[in-house]
Design an enzyme around this catalytic site. Structure first.
Site, PDB file in Angstrom:
ATOM      1  CG  ASP A 135      -4.408  -1.240   2.814  1.00 51.18           C
ATOM      2  OD1 ASP A 135      -4.501  -1.009   1.593  1.00 51.18           O
ATOM      3  OD2 ASP A 135      -3.889  -0.448   3.623  1.00 51.18           O
ATOM      4  CG  ASP A 182      -1.723   1.224   1.387  1.00 54.57           C
ATOM      5  OD1 ASP A 182      -2.315   1.667   0.393  1.00 54.57           O
ATOM      6  OD2 ASP A 182      -1.767   1.776   2.508  1.00 54.57           O
ATOM      7  CG  ASP A 184      -1.767   2.081   6.770  1.00 57.54           C
ATOM      8  OD1 ASP A 184      -2.020   1.948   5.555  1.00 57.54           O
ATOM      9  OD2 ASP A 184      -1.833   3.170   7.365  1.00 57.54           O
TER      10      ASP A 184
END
Length: 655
Positions: A547, A347, A543
């Site tokens: 996600d 990410d 995080d």
């Protein structure tokens, strides 16, 4: 005019290395002795050595037989009890197999050999339990870190002492110098150095001021902090760490479960073969004692205890070692999956970057009216009461640079536009590009095209300047991406919901080639499935809540420690220290564990094969069979436990 951050070098911390080494050794011995099986194994060893000395020195047979039988009881009762429980559940356990073999040795007068078997098997079991216990013990101390009491401040400013376990979200507490912070929370006022080593692993205290997060169990420095509780005690970082790691010690790797299934069938086969080795020679007219001795020797050398201990200790030791360095692995199965990773999907915000904007540029549009420093002062003054991340970033940078922020009146936040306030005699607005009225200056477009967030500073209706803010790349991102590229089949893939311009700004500096931006959560899942359809075993690192679906879909996943609760719950592992460089390190450690487990299996299987063939087609002495088989068990257990050392972490970190 571009603002650059000061480079801060942490001072070296001096300490007495010899004293620390001695303290660690003392602590390790105390922890070792606290394991019940270790104490019983030590008693069994002492009785065995006493019996051996008595036997060698010609003491009465009754004396050394008594000592050997005491060794049997001390070292064998635990295995006998475990085996009996397994037998009651209609399962033949390897522990019971060893006890039967030892009793058989007594039956044929080989009490020394049976006692030796008991000692070595008890020691092997103790080492296995130490390795297992070490996983939970590496963070079990966190339970006692949070203080039992807290100083609660009520609405009238009165203070009273309450149990820390009774704090709820929204409570306000005061933490004085040297005290432990009683709950996870946000600093309301005050500034102090906080020692977060127990939670994040940082070697030096970090400065915490208004707006910063603090964790339960960390130690306050010299300042006084007023903290608003953001999580109750059952959901604190400490509680989550303990919960995650306690699960690891209770689980078994998938391969280990496979080994246990094979072990049950193998044990039945060993018992059947042992009975055959007794019955067939007797039917052919052989003497009882030689047939019984061969059968007992076969049972000992064919038992699979070395194979069982070949796989689990390396995996558990990696979990314990990683836990000491701020990586929490939820199970031994996760270690196996990490060893197979072929590509990593990252990410962007909060993972590859720091997750918060930082002021990086101040562009003056009307130099005849104002200079850069004054423009910055006006912007910080207007934003000082703002809760928006952009406003907080501007004020944070002003405080970091020691700028005296002027007073402001009539503050107002306008949704979708920005903020406005009166600073002295001037009316100041800090606008987003979307909220700016008029033609956007070229400088704004340039900043946006470069992947930055732009804020236009308007003074008395005139666009006086532009501020540029970027979500900075983590300081260890470039090296981490390079390490992941070397470990896997290629550079990591970037999966982000951010716009393509912001994504390209990040990947230019990191070497990532495959960039997929503007993704919704379900599109991230589709991207992970696409990679897996190509034959990859994907590790997702993220995080945020967005996600979590991709993390659940992937072969394995890691959550950054500052991430959302959903990401932490979904992930297979958590990096508590919130550092990207630990990810390639843990992949390297998992692969080391797999190599050690494979070597253990080959070694243990080879020893068993040689000893079994020797016993079937030759004359294998029982003492040699015991020493060979149980010695191999000890060797594979010790070989796995060497992964507990800091050298393993350092070698994995070095690649």
């Amino acid at each position: 005019m571009t603002l650059t951050a000061f480079e801060v070098t942490a001072p070296e911390v001096s300490f007495d290395r010899v004293r620390n080494r001695t303290a660690r050794a003392t602590s390790w011995r105390a922890a070792l002795w606290s394991v019940v099986s270790v104490r019983w194994a030590a008693v069994a060893l002492a009785l065995f050595l006493a019996g051996l000395v008595a036997q060698v020195n010609g003491a009465p047979m009754a004396l050394w037989w008594t000592l050997y039988l005491g060794c049997y009881l001390a070292g064998g009762w635990g295995s006998a009890w475990a085996g009996a429980k397994a037998l009651r559940n209609k399962a033949l356990d390897v522990d019971l197999l060893m006890i039967v073999a030892a009793i058989g040795a007594v039956a044929i007068g080989q009490i020394f050999d049976g006692a030796l078997l008991i000692v070595i098997f008890a020691t092997s079991g103790a080492l296995d339990e130490v390795a297992t216990r070490h996983t939970a013990d590496s963070v079990k101390g966190l339970l006692s870190l949070a203080p039992e009491q807290a100083v609660l401040v009520d609405g009238a400013g009165n203070e009273r002492v309450v149990p820390a376990s009774e704090l709820v979200v929204g409570d306000r507490v005061v933490v004085r110098p040297g005290e432990r912070i009683p709950a996870d929370g946000v600093v309301l006022s005050g500034e102090s150095d906080v020692d977060q080593c127990s939670i994040t692993g940082e070697s030096v205290p970090v400065v915490r001021a208004a707006g910063d997060d603090v964790f339960a169990g960390t130690v306050n420095g010299t300042g006084v902090l007023r903290v608003a509780v953001s999580r109750d005690s059952s959901h604190s970082v400490v509680a989550r760490i303990v919960e995650l790691v306690s699960e690891a010690s209770a689980t078994k790797a998938q391969y280990q479960l496979f080994v246990e299934k094979i072990e049950r069938r193998y044990s039945v086969a060993v018992v059947a073969a042992t009975v055959a080795l007794i019955a067939i020679p007797l039917m052919l007219g052989a003497a009882l004692q030689p047939a019984l001795l061969r059968a007992m020797t076969f049972m000992i050398v064919a038992s699979p205890c070395a194979v069982v201990l070949a796989t689990m200790p390396p995996l558990l030791c990696v979990i314990a070692n990683a836990g000491r360095h701020g990586i929490l692995l939820k199970s031994a199965a996760v270690v196996e999956r990490f060893a197979d990773i072929s590509i990593v999907a990252l990410d962007k915000t909060g993972t590859l970057t720091c997750g918060m904007p930082r002021l990086t540029a101040v562009e003056v549009l009307r130099p005849e009216l104002i200079d850069g420093s004054k423009l910055f002062e006006f912007a910080a003054a207007a934003e000082q009461f703002s809760e928006h991340p952009v406003g907080r970033a501007i004020v944070r940078e002003a405080r970091r640079r020691g700028v005296a922020i002027p007073a402001a009146d009539d503050f107002r936040a306008v949704p979708g536009r920005g903020v406005r306030a009166t600073v002295g005699r001037d009316f100041v607005e800090v606008c987003s590009p979307q909220g700016f009225r008029g033609v956007l200056p070229r400088e704004v477009t340039d900043l946006v095209d470069a992947g930055a967030t732009a804020a236009v500073v308007v003074i008395n209706g005139v666009a006086a300047g532009v501020l540029g803010l970027t979500d900075e790349i983590r300081c260890d991102a470039v090296d981490s991406v390079a390490a992941l590229t070397e470990l896997t089949s290629g550079p990591p893939v970037l999966l982000t919901g951010d716009n393509p311009r912001a994504a390209q700004h990040v990947v230019r500096d990191t070497g990532i080639v495959d960039v997929r931006a503007g993704l919704l959560p379900e599109q991230k899942v589709a991207a992970v499935r696409d990679l897996q359809a190509r034959g990859h075993r994907v590790l997702v690192v993220g995080d945020g809540v967005n996600d979590a679906p991709a993390m659940a879909t992937a072969c394995a996943s890691i959550a950054m420690g500052a991430g959302s609760d959903l990401a932490l719950q979904t992930a297979d592992a958590v990096t508590v220290c919130d550092e990207l460089h630990t990810i390639p390190t843990i992949i390297g450690m998992a692969r080391q564990a797999r190599r050690v487990a494979t070597a253990n299996l080959v070694f243990a299987g080879s020893v068993i094969a040689v000893l079994v063939l020797w016993d079937l087609f030759g004359q294998l002495p029982l003492p040699l069979g015991v020493a060979g088989h149980e010695g191999s068990t000890l060797l594979v257990a010790l070989n796995g436990m060497r992964l507990l050392g800091n050298r393993t972490w350092r070698s994995a970190a070095a690649g």
